[in-house]
Every structure is written in structure tokens, then in C-alpha cells.
Design a protein around this motif. Structure first.
Motif, short mmCIF file in Angstrom:
data_model
loop_
_atom_site.label_atom_id
_atom_site.label_comp_id
_atom_site.label_asym_id
_atom_site.label_seq_id
_atom_site.Cartn_x
_atom_site.Cartn_y
_atom_site.Cartn_z
N ALA A 1 40.73 -24.24 20.30
CA ALA A 1 40.86 -23.33 19.15
C ALA A 1 40.75 -21.86 19.54
O ALA A 1 40.98 -20.99 18.71
CB ALA A 1 39.77 -23.66 18.12
N ALA B 1 42.42 -19.55 21.30
CA ALA B 1 43.53 -18.60 21.16
C ALA B 1 43.76 -18.25 19.69
O ALA B 1 43.92 -17.07 19.34
CB ALA B 1 44.80 -19.17 21.79
N GLU B 2 43.79 -19.26 18.83
CA GLU B 2 44.02 -19.02 17.41
C GLU B 2 42.86 -18.26 16.78
O GLU B 2 43.07 -17.36 15.95
CB GLU B 2 44.23 -20.35 16.68
N VAL B 3 41.64 -18.59 17.17
CA VAL B 3 40.48 -17.89 16.62
C VAL B 3 40.50 -16.43 17.05
O VAL B 3 40.28 -15.52 16.23
CB VAL B 3 39.17 -18.58 17.06
N ARG C 1 43.05 -14.61 17.87
CA ARG C 1 44.14 -13.92 17.19
C ARG C 1 43.72 -13.50 15.79
O ARG C 1 43.99 -12.38 15.34
CB ARG C 1 45.37 -14.82 17.12
N ASN C 2 43.02 -14.37 15.08
CA ASN C 2 42.61 -14.04 13.72
C ASN C 2 41.45 -13.06 13.69
O ASN C 2 41.34 -12.26 12.76
CB ASN C 2 42.26 -15.33 12.96
N ARG D 1 42.33 -19.73 8.28
CA ARG D 1 43.03 -20.12 9.51
C ARG D 1 42.05 -20.42 10.64
O ARG D 1 42.28 -21.32 11.45
CB ARG D 1 44.01 -19.02 9.92
N ILE D 2 40.94 -19.69 10.68
CA ILE D 2 39.91 -19.98 11.69
C ILE D 2 39.30 -21.36 11.43
O ILE D 2 39.09 -22.15 12.37
CB ILE D 2 38.83 -18.88 11.67
N ALA E 1 41.66 -23.97 12.58
CA ALA E 1 41.71 -24.06 14.04
C ALA E 1 40.57 -24.92 14.57
O ALA E 1 40.75 -25.74 15.49
CB ALA E 1 41.65 -22.65 14.65
N ARG F 1 41.43 -28.63 13.67
CA ARG F 1 42.49 -29.18 14.51
C ARG F 1 41.97 -29.50 15.91
O ARG F 1 42.54 -30.35 16.60
CB ARG F 1 43.66 -28.21 14.59
#
Length: 567
Positions: A167, A169-171, A173-174, A219-220, A223, A226
Motif C-alpha cells: 500500500a 506507493a498509493e498511501v 501519493r495521497n 483512498r488511503i 489501499a 487491498r
């Protein structure tokens, strides 16, 4: 071409719009930090350099946003040079390091770096005569103090705890989007002076910002899910931000609002500057250790566990090696910690250190281990020290005589459920959190003779004959791949309740720092902190960079796994 960077590092801040709006409205505006635009000076960015350049442009934007938050939250602190020394100076150093990384990115891509980038490091405070309350506005004896009108949002990063590898990269980014959203909202706030009715800011700025933050926080959470992990609870409650108007100034606007200077820009009012005097700790930060119930629990070592120990004698910092850098969190930034650190082990550690320079340095450790260990100094209040007029010391509201520990114990321990593996050279670990409310605030405070009870958010008052103890237990589960991570935490974690490492992590020697002090009687000591953290004991922390070679680390692992006590 770079994408999504037209709005990044533009240099536009709240201060840029103040002069244009103030004459028309008669309103007092917040002082805000204005920095030269970087993105406009870059020209064509080579494809191979774009990712690194964009990362550093985002860092520049985050640095400005953080500096503006500190500016808004520091009203009344320090003397006349506080803003320069505690905010603009560190910001300049951070920008210099980021600009240098951009230059290097161009060079590595075989392109010529833009000229004059280093000249963009310096920023200024645009205050448009901040603090003048224009008596005809009738602000009377309240005074603005020159610290009004900044948007403040709850911190998210410190509430996340352990971020799963899948998670990250997505975290990240947000988190960067959240920073950009705050910066954009502050720009809108500055540019909208005099617009709309009494609810304009709430409806046009704070409301939309809350909606954007809600989406990013969602979104976090997704992530985490997922990645098969449980998202931190109550993230959605961090979506709402507020407009902070700072502290009252000196209030000389006149009871009837007739005198024009209703509060000076230095905030020298009833809640004005502290003249360099530390704020905090307060009596409520202390508690008698005898009133604390035993609370230390240690998992029982199982049959396959490892219960040996390996101790390293690196002294007590008798050489008085100090600086206010933090090479892990803020490499290349002078005074990046804004508080003074004690150092044992490697004798060269500072913001310019590299793995190579650390390996080439001398050490205070008797076994030749060149690892570096450092933590904030502890001070006896009301006494003078060499750094009273230096950054990291008195200029950052850390005052008092630095106390040398009477004992420093550095011990590596085993894992109660299994054998440990070698920790990699250059591994970096931070335990504790320098921010109030931050994740993993786990540094322990206790007293000799009472070490079955520990505090994290209070200083213990020890009875006569007992000494103060600081305990730092480091994360001892490693992801098996990385020596560091973006937030300096996700590559390592703590064992679970039974002592085992979470899935995807393996046990490494568990480092513990134990520091013992003679302190003055009563609530007359404090740990160094960031100026705004008020010397709260919950901000205590410690740092470690492993520089042991393969042979040295092998001895540590063999000793622990064989159940021996080694030095």
C-alpha cells in the motif's frame, strides 16, 4: 514535459496577495511565507529525470506548507529573530537540499542543470504590515498579532502507523495530495480577501477542502484494505480543517478602536514573545512514579526463541558530541531537528553524513562498532548552556544545562518466538515520535527501582535515592529488503503481542537504549523538542544507523541465538 506541476512550487503564498487586497478592505492578513518559483525555471526536463524532479518539487511544496503551519502556530514564541532562525532558516536549508537533488537529477540524465537554482532557496515572510489592526476597524484591545488566517488540518501521516508494503506507493501519493490541497486552500484564502459574506470561507474554501480530504482519506483506507490490512480507525474524522487566527497581539488598538496599531507584527502583546524562554513543561507533565501501577509485560521466551544478549559499550557522550541535525529524517538540512541530540558511537554524524563518511569515521564504541546512536538531550532547567543563543538550543526554545547520563546501556536482545537474522548494514531505525499525537510514541520514562512501571506521556518524579531512566526499545521485525523507507518506519515494525513478527517480517536483534540520569529534584528537567511541542515527554525518541560489518553482526546474532550474554 512534466505533468501536474504547473500548480506546484509556484512560489505563490498567502503573502503574495496581501498587498493587493489590503488597501481595499482594511482587513489584517496573515503573514505567510513566499518562495521563488522553481518549476518556471526548469525548462525542458529530461525524461529520465522527471520522476526525481517531480518528487523534489512536491517536497518543496510540502516544505512551504509545513513552514506556513509553523508560522501560524508559533505566534508569541521566541525573540525578534525567532521566525528567521526557527522557520525561514531551516526552510532555506531544506530547499537548498531539494534544489541540489534536482540539479543532480539533470546531470545524471546527461543534461545541463538550469542555472541559478540555488538562488531560489531563500524565502521571505510577506506580512503587509501584519499586526496593524487599523483602529478604524474597531478591533480595540484584541489585537491581531500578525498570525491570523492560516488553514490548519489534522496530521494524517502520524496516525497511519505501519503501512503495508503493497500500500505504500498509493498511501504516499495521497499524503502528497493532502499537502497540496492545504497549500492550494491557503492560496485561495489569501486571494479571496474581501469576497463574499460571513460564511464565504466556510462555503468556498473549507467545505471543498474537507470534501477533497475525505476522498483522499478514503483512498488511503482502500489501499490498506487491498493490501489485506486493517485501515487505521477514524481516518475520516481527519478531513475537517479550520481557520486559525493566531494569538492576540499587544492589544493597543484602543478601547474604541481609534488607535491604528492594534498589535505588532512580532506579536509582542499580552501573549507575546517569550524572549527566548522555553514554553513548557508544565506541572501536569510530571507524576510521582510511586503512584504508577506496574505495567511492563514481557512475552515468555518459547522453546524455539532466542534469549541471548549482546551489549556494546559506547560511552556516555563524555566528549559532548552534539548537534541539532537529523541525518535520517532531514539529510543535508542544518538544524533539521530543531533540538539538540546526544551522540554515541560514530563521532562524525551530522546532516552531511553519507554511508561512506560514517564508515570512514572514528567511534566511541570499545569494540570498534561504528554504528551511530542518538537521542534528544535532557536538560536541567534554569541553568545556562553553551547553545543558549544557537539554533537547536535557545533560539529553538530549548534551554537549560545539558545533562550527561550517568549510564548508557546499548543492548541487542533476541526474539521470544524464534532465532534472529542479521540486520543489514546501513539499516536506519527511529523509535518513538518527536510529534505530540504521532504514531508509535513508545519511548519509556521510569526510575531505578521502579522499572516494572513505565510512562510515555509523563515525566516521572523519582524518590530520593532513585535515578531517572529513559528506555528506548527499537523495532525488531524487518521486511527483509529495505534499509529505510519513505516515512522511516514501514521497513521495520514491532513484534506482535506474543513476540512474533507479523507476516512478511523477520526478527532481527532487538536494540534497546537505556539511559540513566541524576536530575534536579522536582519538575525541573525536560527533554529537547521542536519549539511547538512544548517539551512534552511523549515526544521522546531515539535513532540508530547500523554500521556493523558482516563479521561484527555475525557475532551479535550467534551470541543471541546461542543464549549467551556477550559484550
Amino acid at each position: 514535459m512534466l505533468t501536474a506541476l504547473a500548480v506546484m512550487s509556484s512560489g505563490l503564498t498567502a503573502g503574495a496577495a496581501n498587498a493587493a487586497a489590503s488597501g481595499a478592505s482594511g482587513t489584517v492578513f496573515a503573514p505567510a511565507i513566499s518562495c521563488p518559483s522553481v518549476v518556471d525555471r526548469l525548462g525542458q526536463v529530461p525524461a529520465r529525470a522527471q520522476a526525481e524532479v517531480e518528487r523534489n518539487l512536491q517536497q518543496l511544496e510540502s516544505q512551504i506548507a509545513e513552514a506556513n503551519r509553523r508560522l501560524a502556530g508559533s505566534a508569541g514564541q521566541g525573540g525578534p529573530d525567532f521566525v528567521q532562525n526557527a522557520i525561514l532558516g531551516p526552510l532555506r536549508d531544506k530547499r537548498t537540499a531539494a534544489l541540489q537533488r534536482i540539479q543532480i537529477a539533470f546531470q545524471r540524465a546527461g543534461a545541463q542543470a538550469p542555472t541559478g537554482l540555488q538562488g531560489l532557496a531563500g524565502c521571505t515572510v510577506q506580512d503587509d504590515e501584519a499586526g496593524n489592526n487599523n483602529g478604524d476597524q474597531g478591533n480595540g484591545d484584541q489585537g491581531n498579532g500578525g498570525a491570523a488566517g492560516q488553514i490548519s488540518c489534522p496530521d494524517v501521516a502520524d496516525r497511519l502507523g505501519q503501512v503495508p508494503a503493497r500500500a505504500q506507493a498509493e498511501v504516499e501519493r495521497n499524503l502528497q495530495q493532502l499537502e497540496s490541497q492545504i497549500a492550494e486552500a491557503n492560496r485561495r484564502l489569501a486571494g479571496s480577501a474581501g469576497q463574499g459574506g460571513p460564511n464565504f470561507v466556510q462555503n468556498a474554501i473549507l467545505g471543498p477542502l474537507r470534501d477533497k480530504r475525505t476522498a483522499a482519506l478514503q483512498r488511503i483506507q482502500i489501499a490498506f484494505q487491498r493490501a489485506g490490512a486493517q485501515a487505521p480507525p477514524s481516518l475520516r474524522t481527519l478531513a475537517t480543517c479550520e481557520l486559525r487566527n493566531g494569538n492576540p497581539g499587544n492589544g493597543n488598538g484602543g478601547n474604541n478602536g481609534n488607535n491604528g496599531d492594534g498589535g505588532d507584527g512580532e506579536n509582542n502583546g499580552n501573549n507575546g514573545n517569550g524572549g527566548g524562554q522555553a514554553r513548557g513543561p508544565v506541572p501536569e507533565d510530571f507524576v510521582d512514579i510511586r503512584s504508577v501501577q506496574p505495567n511492563v509485560r514481557t512475552p515468555r521466551t518459547q522453546q524455539d526463541g532466542s534469549n541471548g544478549t549482546f551489549s556494546v559499550d559506547c560511552g556516555r557522550n563524555e566528549k559532548r558530541i552534539f548537534n541539532s541535525d537529523n541525518v535520517i529524517v532531514a539529510p543535508g538540512v542544518s538544524n533539521g531537528a530543531q533540538h539538540t541530540h546526544d551522540y554515541v558511537g560514530n563521532e562524525s554524524t551530522n546532516n552531511q553524513s553519507t554511508n561512506e563518511s560514517l564508515l570512514a569515521a572514528s567511534t566511541t564504541c570499545r569494540n570498534g562498532d561504528k554504528s551511530t546512536h542518538y537521542w534528544p538531550v535532557l536538560r536541567a532547567l534554569g541553568q545556562e548552556e553553551f547553545d543558549a543563543n544557537r539554533r537547536g538550543g535557545g533560539l529553538d526554545l530549548n534551554v537549560g544545562r545539558i545533562l550527561t547520563p550517568v549510564s548508557v546501556q546499548i543492548t541487542f536482545k533476541g526474539n521470544p518466538t524464534g532465532k534472529v537474522v542479521a540486520a543489514p548494514q546501513f539499516l536506519r531505525i527511529i523509535t518513538g515520535n518527536a510529534r505530540v499525537g504521532g504514531a508509535e510514541a513508545n519511548a519509556g520514562w521510569t526510575c531505578t527501582g521502579f522499572e516494572n512501571r513505565q510512562l510515555t506521556d509523563k515525566y516521572p518524579l523519582c524518590p530520593r535515592g532513585s535515578r531517572l531512566v529513559r528506555v528506548f526499545d527499537f523495532q525488531s521485525c524487518w521486511d527483509g529488503q529495505n534499509v529505510d523507507s519513505a516515512n522511516h518506519r514501514t521497513h521495520v515494525t514491532f513484534p506482535q503481542a506474543d513476540g512474533s513478527c507479523p507476516q512478511g517480517f523477520q526478527p532481527i536483534p532487538a536494540l534497546e537504549h537505556r539511559l540513566v540520569y541524576n536530575v534536579p529534584q522536582g519538575p525541573n528537567f525536560a527533554v529537547d523538542t521542536f519549539p511547538e511541542e512544548l517539551h512534552k515527554p511523549v515526544t521522546d525518541h531515539s535513532d540508530f544507523i547500523n554500521l556493523m560489518n558482516e563479521q561484527q553482526m555475525g557475532r551479535v546474532v550467534d551470541c543471541i541465538n546461542s543464549g549467551r550474554r556477550c559484550r
